[in-house]
Design a protein around this motif. Structure first.
Motif, short mmCIF file in Angstrom:
data_model
loop_
_atom_site.label_atom_id
_atom_site.label_comp_id
_atom_site.label_asym_id
_atom_site.label_seq_id
_atom_site.Cartn_x
_atom_site.Cartn_y
_atom_site.Cartn_z
N LEU A 1 0.77 -1.17 -0.11
CA LEU A 1 0.08 -0.01 0.09
C LEU A 1 1.12 1.21 0.01
O LEU A 1 1.99 1.04 0.07
CB LEU A 1 -0.82 -0.18 1.32
CG LEU A 1 -1.87 -1.28 1.51
CD1 LEU A 1 -2.36 -1.31 2.85
CD2 LEU A 1 -2.82 -1.43 0.26
N ALA A 2 0.12 2.50 -0.07
CA ALA A 2 0.94 3.72 0.12
C ALA A 2 1.61 3.86 1.35
O ALA A 2 1.32 3.10 2.33
CB ALA A 2 -0.05 4.69 -0.11
N ASN A 3 2.80 4.74 1.45
CA ASN A 3 3.61 4.90 2.70
C ASN A 3 3.96 3.89 3.22
O ASN A 3 4.31 3.73 4.40
CB ASN A 3 2.66 5.70 3.52
CG ASN A 3 1.96 7.08 3.24
OD1 ASN A 3 2.53 7.70 2.28
ND2 ASN A 3 0.86 7.22 3.75
#
Length: 136
Positions: free
Chosen positions: A97-99
């Motif tokens: 996922l992001a981050n």
């Protein structure tokens, strides 16, 4: 009569036991699998299903590589990507996922052969996917 029943019961037991003890090898997963049916088999009547028309338009697929990568595509766009590992009859998918966050998703392999795979998410909202192996 009892002997015939015992023989039939024994044969059925052997068939059922061998089906439950199937061995899924990692190389069986490798490749691109084009979705042919997506459904939520346990939702209220009628089951929530992606139409054949939408599947034809969007051409969704899941691709698993020999180095443990997994991508899901829908409508020509990346839907999800990450890594996977096989644990008996489950695909343990770690979605990136992001981050730099991740989440694990478990897919139970309900059936697999050289041409077709059927798998289900093991979450509260179960989704079942039937896919055909891309021969290209």
């Amino acid at each position: 009569m009892h002997k015939r029943f015992f023989i039939i019961y024994s044969v059925l037991l052997i068939v059922a036991t061998s089906a439950c003890n199937r061995v899924i090898k990692p190389d069986m997963l490798i490749g691109k699998w084009n979705y042919v049916k997506v459904e939520n088999p346990y939702s209220p009547n009628p089951p929530d299903t992606v139409s054949a028309r939408e599947l034809a338009e969007k051409s969704p697929y899941i691709e698993l590589t020999s180095n443990g990568k997994l991508v899901m595509m829908w409508g020509g766009k990346l839907l999800s990507s990450g890594t996977y590992q096989l644990d008996k009859d489950n695909i343990i998918y770690t979605e990136h996922l992001a981050n730099e966050q991740t989440r694990k998703i478990l897919f139970w392999i309900k059936a697999i052969d050289e041409n077709e795979i059927v798998f289900e998410t093991k979450e509260d909202d179960i989704v079942r996917v039937r896919a055909k192996k891309d021969k290209k």
